[in-house]
Write a protein that holds these residues in place. Structure first.
Motif, short mmCIF file in Angstrom:
data_model
loop_
_atom_site.label_atom_id
_atom_site.label_comp_id
_atom_site.label_asym_id
_atom_site.label_seq_id
_atom_site.Cartn_x
_atom_site.Cartn_y
_atom_site.Cartn_z
N TYR A 164 28.22 15.52 -26.62
CA TYR A 164 26.86 15.39 -26.37
C TYR A 164 26.13 14.66 -27.60
O TYR A 164 26.49 15.76 -29.01
CB TYR A 164 25.60 16.24 -26.51
CG TYR A 164 26.07 16.68 -24.55
CD1 TYR A 164 25.40 16.14 -23.42
CD2 TYR A 164 27.24 17.48 -24.45
CE1 TYR A 164 25.81 16.23 -22.17
CE2 TYR A 164 27.39 18.68 -23.21
CZ TYR A 164 26.27 17.06 -21.78
OH TYR A 164 26.90 17.63 -20.35
N ALA A 173 22.81 14.39 -30.58
CA ALA A 173 21.44 14.65 -31.44
C ALA A 173 20.91 12.49 -31.97
O ALA A 173 21.67 12.53 -32.63
CB ALA A 173 20.76 15.66 -31.97
N THR A 179 18.70 11.28 -33.56
CA THR A 179 17.74 11.71 -34.12
C THR A 179 16.51 11.13 -34.12
O THR A 179 15.65 11.31 -33.80
CB THR A 179 17.84 12.00 -35.79
OG1 THR A 179 19.14 13.26 -35.79
CG2 THR A 179 16.66 13.31 -36.40
N ILE A 212 18.70 13.13 -26.66
CA ILE A 212 19.81 13.23 -26.25
C ILE A 212 20.35 12.55 -25.68
O ILE A 212 20.16 11.97 -24.54
CB ILE A 212 19.69 14.59 -26.10
CG1 ILE A 212 18.80 15.82 -26.63
CG2 ILE A 212 21.25 14.71 -26.11
CD1 ILE A 212 19.19 16.31 -27.86
N PRO A 272 15.22 15.84 -32.88
CA PRO A 272 16.22 16.89 -32.80
C PRO A 272 18.19 16.45 -33.99
O PRO A 272 18.13 15.20 -33.88
CB PRO A 272 16.91 16.64 -31.54
CG PRO A 272 16.50 15.08 -31.14
CD PRO A 272 15.37 14.76 -32.33
N ASP A 304 20.17 19.54 -34.15
CA ASP A 304 21.63 19.52 -34.47
C ASP A 304 21.63 19.73 -32.88
O ASP A 304 20.82 20.29 -32.00
CB ASP A 304 21.81 20.95 -34.98
CG ASP A 304 23.54 20.68 -35.18
OD1 ASP A 304 24.24 20.35 -35.15
OD2 ASP A 304 24.32 22.40 -35.88
N LEU A 305 23.30 20.35 -31.50
CA LEU A 305 23.09 21.13 -30.86
C LEU A 305 24.40 22.28 -31.03
O LEU A 305 25.21 22.37 -31.92
CB LEU A 305 23.39 19.54 -29.61
CG LEU A 305 22.73 18.70 -30.48
CD1 LEU A 305 23.42 17.71 -29.12
CD2 LEU A 305 21.34 18.73 -29.25
N TYR A 323 21.05 23.54 -26.54
CA TYR A 323 20.40 24.61 -27.73
C TYR A 323 20.40 23.15 -28.51
O TYR A 323 21.27 22.81 -28.96
CB TYR A 323 20.66 25.56 -28.12
CG TYR A 323 20.73 26.76 -26.94
CD1 TYR A 323 19.96 27.36 -27.16
CD2 TYR A 323 21.49 27.18 -26.36
CE1 TYR A 323 19.10 28.88 -26.17
CE2 TYR A 323 21.71 28.30 -26.17
CZ TYR A 323 20.62 28.96 -25.29
OH TYR A 323 20.45 30.23 -24.35
N ILE A 324 19.30 22.78 -29.24
CA ILE A 324 18.60 21.78 -29.46
C ILE A 324 17.62 22.64 -31.18
O ILE A 324 16.96 22.61 -30.72
CB ILE A 324 17.68 21.08 -28.95
CG1 ILE A 324 18.58 19.87 -27.66
CG2 ILE A 324 17.29 19.45 -29.91
CD1 ILE A 324 18.00 19.60 -26.22
N MET A 345 15.19 21.10 -32.92
CA MET A 345 14.12 20.48 -32.71
C MET A 345 13.33 20.18 -34.60
O MET A 345 12.21 21.49 -34.68
CB MET A 345 13.12 20.60 -31.50
CG MET A 345 12.49 19.67 -30.86
SD MET A 345 13.83 18.37 -30.79
CE MET A 345 13.91 18.31 -29.11
N LYS A 367 15.83 23.90 -25.09
CA LYS A 367 16.82 24.40 -24.45
C LYS A 367 16.84 23.32 -23.16
O LYS A 367 16.06 23.47 -22.75
CB LYS A 367 17.23 25.70 -23.51
CG LYS A 367 17.60 26.12 -22.91
CD LYS A 367 18.30 26.97 -22.70
CE LYS A 367 17.03 28.12 -22.05
NZ LYS A 367 17.65 29.53 -21.23
#
Length: 733
Positions: free
Chosen positions: A341, A343, A345, A350, A387, A389-390, A398-399, A401, A409
């Protein structure tokens, strides 16, 4: 430290200004610093009686104009002030002044520490006849980054009529350094002039109290209006168009192009460009690198052997095969078996990368930036906002943001997305997740029971328990304006814009980004100790390493992998010995779509006048040779360019070839250019623009232009040399 609750007093997309610094102490009420109005403040702050300068004291975004005007009327000062008129057609929280009496002359741009993207300081006097848009920003501010696309659209729409000038008024000490600002200009591909307003001289002259703030100035040098916060493109576009039409009709519009010397013309391209985050998977011996400014994901073995790249390198949000998909400055990643996955940005998406089928799919976001809070629904129907980081915990992604200062989430089974923690207010505020507030969360880590969060703008590390009653708790750090470099316990700790987290042996490693350090946090004891880094920019390996704004961390076994962002490098740390080395990614090249150095200009030019050389008539050679510093070589992937000419009697000789102008990749030194010279006095002139880099191709590249002037005495003497020698020496500084 006490954590007070107060109502939201800030328009969406506005970061608190430097004057809003809060000095919080345990069990005491927060106090605010007030400054006496100076400069334009006598106009603008005069219309905000009783309000302390600073973004947290802006009227609420939905405050009625009637109520505000009534306040002014009761105080008897309305006729003295510009009216702040909110148009229903404008974005929320954005205001433009309509001046009822007189005009406000825009203060001159004086007091900066240096200029970038231009070879000389600019002034409003010299820009008379052009519309000028001043953008007050600081590069750690996510809201400031969000308006860059709007600025680029306006620059493209009005290329000869509008001049955008960025006024960089730094929040953090690290952001005051001109070289650091230059790096962010390159990172975000900013092509308008920037002045380093580190001492807040221009900020104060314009009575600015929040980031970002934009001032629009007409071609006669008078203020048209002011905007604070994100958005407002339509308002600016209309105001610019109206001003251009008015001054063109008057015959007072200057439409001559403004020639700039861009910072991008002074650098070469490297295999990695500002890598933001990194993920290490010990089980499969793989590293996943967010090669952010190359808009791609790089997969390599932990020894640096390249496996493959994902993405073409172009800006975009295309799904599909690895060699077709596109990203826009990706950051954090999370791995779930054969699915990575990402991010994405600046696309506000995602993405899911299927490592088996080698395809990329968008799973959350619409591709547009959200300006809403508290959204919930099917993931592909809800807009996201930067976004960063994950973190995967079970089937919940979890993101961090960063844009709305929240944690979101994503339910991977139901493909539903929702806000998990944070009201959207930019602040340090602990408590239940629906009441807590954050400030630009930029890194996540978890042990499965607790989610750890790095709030970059608040300079703190938080913990959120993942049980039935989740609450946000600050472990260590200061606040929005309480930052520095101090180890210790709880609230005594001072960090500076930390962007990375990684778990190791029950503790947390912190990328203390603007302090150029890695620190170690014991969450249970709420204790921080220094771990690695010199506290200033560098790229030294060994037992005492240095870093340059590290942004991402990952642990595999007893090795720490660091995305050393401003060094364009991946560093590997032996966690037992702290021995650090730079990891070359074997076989990695910049993407084909990457922008090479601009060789139409002569960046970092140096003129060299040589002593008289005696040359024999007839066939000869100009020999260009440069002594590069130890550990550097010509970048084989960057175009190098040289021109040579022989002049005699004030005119170029007619003998062919008289002038050579050549550019290309893969040039080696020395360069030999055949010429033909006739007897008598002559002058050889040459220019060589070249990019030279560290031999490991992981450090900074430098670009240089050398211009030689070599007087010649051409004689009919067979013993004279046939080589016209043009030599120079450059440094790695």
């Amino acid at each position: 430290m006490s954590h007070q609750r107060w109502r939201q007093l800030i328009a969406p997309g506005v970061s608190p200004g430097i004057e809003s610094k809060r000095q919080l102490k345990p069990a005491t009420r927060a106090t605010e610093k007030r400054a006496a109005p100076t400069g334009l403040k006598r106009f603008f702050f005069g219309c905000n009686p009783g309000l302390t300068p600073g973004a947290i004291n802006l009227p609420p975004a939905n405050a009625g104009w009637a109520r505000f005007a009534l306040c002014l009327l009761l105080l008897g000062i309305l006729p003295l002030c510009p009216l702040w008129l909110t148009s229903p057609s404008l974005s929320k929280g954005l205001e433009m002044p309509v001046q009822e009496r007189g005009k406000i002359r825009a203060p001159e741009l004086s007091g900066g520490r240096g200029w970038l993207n231009t070879d000389k300081p600019l002034s409003l006097a010299a820009l008379k006849g052009k519309v000028v848009l001043l953008d007050f920003w600081t590069y750690g501010c996510i809201n400031c980054m969000h308006i860059i696309p709007d600025l680029k659209k306006l620059e493209k729409k009005y290329p000869n009529e509008l001049v955008v000038i960025g006024v960089h008024s730094a929040k953090f000490e690290n952001e005051k350094d001109t070289e650091n600002i230059r790096r962010i200009i390159l990172r975000y591909e900013i092509e308008h002039p920037i002045v380093n307003d580190a001492d807040f001289k221009i900020w104060n002259a314009y009575a600015v109290n929040a980031w970002p703030t934009r001032y629009l100035i007409d071609p006669a040098g008078y203020v048209i209006g002011k905007l604070s916060g994100e958005g407002g493109y339509e308002a600016l576009d209309k105001a610019i168009a109206d001003s251009i039409a008015e001054f063109r009709k008057r015959g007072e519009l200057n439409e001559a192009p403004l020639n700039l010397v861009l910072e991008k013309a002074k650098i070469g391209d490297l295999p990695l460009a500002f890598p933001g985050k990194i993920l290490a998977d010990e089980k499969t011996d793989r590293l996943f690198i967010a090669d952010s400014d190359h808009n791609r994901i790089v997969i390599a073995k932990t020894d640096g052997t390249l496996i493959e790249t994902i993405g073409t390198g172009a800006h975009g949000q295309d799904d599909g095969a690895f060699d077709h998909a596109t990203f826009f400055r990706p950051q954090g990643m999370a791995l779930d078996g054969d699915t990575l996955y990402v991010a994405d940005t600046e696309n506000h998406l995602i993405r899911a990368v299927d490592l088996k089928t080698r395809t990329v799919t968008t799973i959350a976001g619409t591709g547009q930036q959200s300006r809403e809070y508290g959204e919930k629904g099917m993931a592909r129907t809800i807009a996201l906002n930067s976004p960063w980081d994950l973190q995967l915990v079970g089937r919940s992604l979890y993101i961090a943001m960063a844009g709305p200062h929240q944690i979101w989430k994503l339910d991977l089974t139901l493909r539903e997305i929702s806000t998990f923690a944070g009201t959207g207010r930019e602040a340090r505020l602990d408590g239940p997740v629906d009441e807590a507030a954050s400030a630009q969360p930029s890194a996540l880590a978890s042990d499965g029971k607790t989610l750890y969060v790095s709030d970059a703008e608040a300079n703190i590390i938080r913990a959120i328990n993942l049980d039935a009653n989740p609450k946000v708790k600050t472990l260590v750090g200061g606040d929005l304006f309480d930052f520095g470099d101090k180890d210790g316990f709880d609230n005594d700790v001072r960090l500076q814009h930390p962007l990375g987290l990684a778990r190791w042996n029950g503790k947390l490693l912190i990328a203390d980004t603007y302090n150029h350090k890695i620190k170690l946090l014991d969450p249970g004891k709420q204790l921080v100790n220094g771990f690695l880094g010199a506290g200033k920019p560098g790229q030294a390996d060994g037992e005492k390493p240095s870093f340059y704004e590290p942004g991402g961390l990952a642990v595999a076994g007893d090795r720490l992998y660091v995305a050393d962002t401003n060094n364009h490098a991946i560093r590997v740390v032996d966690l037992k010995t702290k021995e650090t080395r730079t990891l070359p990614i074997k076989g990695l090249q910049p993407p084909a779509t990457s922008q090479a150095a601009n060789t139409d200009v002569s960046p970092n030019s140096e003129e060299i006048k040589l002593a008289l050389q005696k040359i024999r008539t007839g066939d000869a050679s100009i020999v260009i040779n440069v002594d590069l510093p130890t550990g550097y070589h010509l970048n084989p992937t960057a175009p190098q360019r040289y021109t040579v000419a022989i002049e005699a009697g004030g005119e170029a000789q007619k003998s062919a070839p008289v002038t050579v102008n050549k550019s290309g990749k893969g040039m080696t030194l020395p360069i030999r250019v055949p010429v033909n010279v006739g007897s008598g006095a002559a002058t050889a002139r040459a220019s060589f623009t070249f990019v030279y880099c560290r031999e490991d191709n992981t450090g900074v590249c430098r670009i240089k232009t050398l211009q030689w002037i070599a007087p010649l005495e051409v004689v009919s003497d067979a013993s004279a040399s046939s080589d016209i020698k043009l030599t120079a020496k450059v440094t790695g500084e």
